[in-house]
Scaffold this active site. Structure first.
Site, PDB file in Angstrom:
ATOM      1  N   ARG A  67       0.884  -1.172   0.000  1.00 15.90           N
ATOM      2  CA  ARG A  67       0.000   0.000   0.000  1.00 15.90           C
ATOM      3  C   ARG A  67       0.919   1.218   0.000  1.00 15.90           C
ATOM      4  NH1 ARG A  67      -5.437   1.148   3.363  1.00 15.90           N
ATOM      5  NH2 ARG A  67      -6.084  -0.272   1.726  1.00 15.90           N
ATOM      6  N   HIS A  70      -7.119   0.775  -6.713  1.00  8.66           N
ATOM      7  CA  HIS A  70      -7.362  -0.134  -5.591  1.00  8.66           C
ATOM      8  C   HIS A  70      -8.008  -1.401  -6.171  1.00  8.66           C
ATOM      9  CE1 HIS A  70      -7.692  -1.510  -1.620  1.00  8.66           C
ATOM     10  NE2 HIS A  70      -8.587  -0.689  -1.111  1.00  8.66           N
ATOM     11  N   GLN A 112      -9.952  -4.030  -4.007  1.00  8.33           N
ATOM     12  CA  GLN A 112     -11.268  -3.539  -3.603  1.00  8.33           C
ATOM     13  C   GLN A 112     -12.289  -3.752  -4.720  1.00  8.33           C
ATOM     14  OE1 GLN A 112     -12.154  -1.999  -0.484  1.00  8.33           O
ATOM     15  NE2 GLN A 112     -14.148  -2.514  -1.330  1.00  8.33           N
ATOM     16  N   ASP A 170     -17.499   6.701  -1.940  1.00  3.11           N
ATOM     17  CA  ASP A 170     -16.257   6.597  -1.174  1.00  3.11           C
ATOM     18  C   ASP A 170     -16.033   7.967  -0.533  1.00  3.11           C
ATOM     19  OD1 ASP A 170     -13.766   5.880  -0.147  1.00  3.11           O
ATOM     20  OD2 ASP A 170     -12.721   5.926  -2.073  1.00  3.11           O
ATOM     21  N   CYS A 206     -16.517   1.240   0.054  1.00  3.80           N
ATOM     22  CA  CYS A 206     -15.324   0.422   0.320  1.00  3.80           C
ATOM     23  C   CYS A 206     -14.933   0.430   1.792  1.00  3.80           C
ATOM     24  CB  CYS A 206     -14.169   0.899  -0.544  1.00  3.80           C
ATOM     25  SG  CYS A 206     -13.801   2.659  -0.313  1.00  3.80           S
ATOM     26  N   ARG A 252     -13.510  -9.118   0.844  1.00  2.00           N
ATOM     27  CA  ARG A 252     -12.100  -8.798   0.570  1.00  2.00           C
ATOM     28  C   ARG A 252     -11.234 -10.035   0.837  1.00  2.00           C
ATOM     29  NH1 ARG A 252     -10.185  -3.594   0.753  1.00  2.00           N
ATOM     30  NH2 ARG A 252      -8.293  -4.652   0.080  1.00  2.00           N
TER      31      ARG A 252
HETATM   32  N1   CP Z   1     -11.281  -0.642   1.926  1.00  2.00           N
HETATM   33  C1   CP Z   1     -10.018  -0.688   2.392  1.00  2.00           C
HETATM   34  O1   CP Z   1      -9.040  -0.860   1.649  1.00  2.00           O
HETATM   35  O2   CP Z   1      -9.906  -0.554   3.737  1.00  2.00           O
HETATM   36  P1   CP Z   1      -8.557  -0.363   4.555  1.00  2.00           P
HETATM   37  O3   CP Z   1      -8.031   1.004   4.230  1.00  2.00           O
HETATM   38  O4   CP Z   1      -8.959  -0.509   5.994  1.00  2.00           O
HETATM   39  O5   CP Z   1      -7.576  -1.423   4.121  1.00  2.00           O
HETATM   40  N1  NVA Z   2     -10.195   6.453  -1.508  1.00  3.39           N
HETATM   41  C1  NVA Z   2      -9.845   5.973  -0.192  1.00  3.39           C
HETATM   42  C2  NVA Z   2     -10.031   4.506  -0.119  1.00  3.39           C
HETATM   43  C3  NVA Z   2      -9.692   3.867   1.195  1.00  3.39           C
HETATM   44  C4  NVA Z   2      -9.870   2.375   1.192  1.00  3.39           C
HETATM   45  C5  NVA Z   2      -8.411   6.372   0.131  1.00  3.39           C
HETATM   46  O1  NVA Z   2      -7.565   6.275  -0.764  1.00  3.39           O
HETATM   47  O2  NVA Z   2      -8.154   6.798   1.250  1.00  3.39           O
END
Ligand code: CP
Ligand code: NVA
Length: 305
Positions: free
Chosen positions: A101, A128, A131, A221, A261, A289
């Site tokens: 990440r 993502h 997701q 989101d 998400c 997930r």
């Molecule tokens: N939806 C998602 O990726 O959640 P987290 O940021 O908790 O991993």
């Molecule tokens: N768009 C959000 C998604 C989190 C899972 C972010 O990038 O923070």
């Protein structure tokens, strides 16, 4: 060597293959069977940003599959002690798959370019994919065949929206976005969509009520993603008319699902009434997930399901 950096990395048939492995593994899991498809395999996890779902669901998935998961904290020196490339070259000698990440999408691309094992994007500023895979799988469980359905996305044209748009295009779904100007897909991404998913029917509007008409699900989101906190006041103003609330859901077809998400900023992009209401499938998305990531790991690492 296959990686999963964005939904564009997967062909429709490969998405179906991952879903079919997932159905099998999820069914067995629900019957109390944790099929060890990946014994002895090791997954490393690197997170530059916070995570509940991605981190825990990947770790649990790998353990259920008979492998092990290694969460690398700050002491590993990712991004601070040596070049990204040296880090990825060495780490990939020890492990079978790396989940990353990162703030910048470029980070996962650079790692994949030099790694001798698969790299999975666990969220970047651009995409993502894990997701979107879980979301498409969830919809497939709810409605069966995805083709011909419309997903309405109300909110920011961000990482999640981009991955969903590509995923919808791959599965023959329409993607209708209600997004304020300034937050829509840029020209470079639109060109990429036209090239990679030419069949995608994409509609962009400034009117959430128009977007949700005919939708099988209404997705939103956060308005401020991780890393954009300095813009949150401005974004609250710009997205003020884009909240998914009971009045907006009433304009969607009866029975339309509500998707997010997570994590949610309740009271901003969605009200408690909607996210906790009967149309909401957010916990199911989050649960999936783990199941879908088992499918992704088994497929990427070539396990026989
Ligand atoms: N939806 C998602 O990726 O959640 P987290 O940021 O908790 O991993
Ligand atoms: N768009 C959000 C998604 C989190 C899972 C972010 O990038 O923070």
């Amino acid at each position: 060597m296959r990686h999963l950096l964005a939904m564009t990395d997967l062909k429709p048939g490969e998405i179906e293959r991952i879903f079919s492995i997932t159905v099998d593994l999820k069914t067995k899991f629900e019957q109390g069977v944790r099929e060890a498809l990946l014994p002895g395999r090791v997954m490393a996890m690197l997170f530059e940003k916070k995570s509940l779902r991605t981190r825990v669901s990947f770790e649990a998935a790998m353990v259920h599959l008979g492998g092990s998961a290694m969460f690398l904290g700050a002491e590993a020196g990712f991004g601070s002690r040596e070049s990204l490339e040296d880090f990825a070259r060495v780490l990939s000698e020890y492990v079978d798959v790396i989940v990353v990440r990162a703030y910048r999408h470029d980070t996962v691309v650079k790692m994949a370019n030099v790694a001798s094992c698969s790299v999975i994007n666990g969220l970047t500023d651009y995409a993502h994919p894990c997701q979107a895979m879980a979301d498409l799988f969830t919809l497939r469980e709810l409605v069966g065949r995805l083709e011909g359905h419309t997903l309405a996305f109300v909110g920011d044209g961000n990482n999640v929206a981009r991955s969903l748009a590509v995923g919808c295009g791959k599965m023959g779904m329409r993607f209708v976005m209600a997004t304020p100007e300034g937050y829509r897909f840029d020209g470079k991404f639109l060109a990429r969509l036209a090239r990679e998913v030419p069949k995608l029917e994409l509609v962009v509007t400034g009117d959430p009520a128009e977007a949700v008409q005919g939708a099988v699900a209404v997705y939103t989101d956060v308005w401020t993603s991780m890393g954009q906190e300095a813009e949150s006041e401005q974004r609250r103003r710009d997205f003020a008319g884009y909240q998914v609330n009971a009045a907006l859901m009433a304009k969607a077809p009866r029975g339309a699902f509500f998707m997010h998400c997570l994590p949610a900023h309740r009271g901003e992009e969605v009200t408690d009434e909607v996210i906790d209401g009967p149309q909401s499938v957010v916990v199911r998305q989050a649960a999936n997930r783990m199941h879908v990531q088992k499918g992704i790991l088994a497929w990427l690492l070539g396990a026989q399901a």
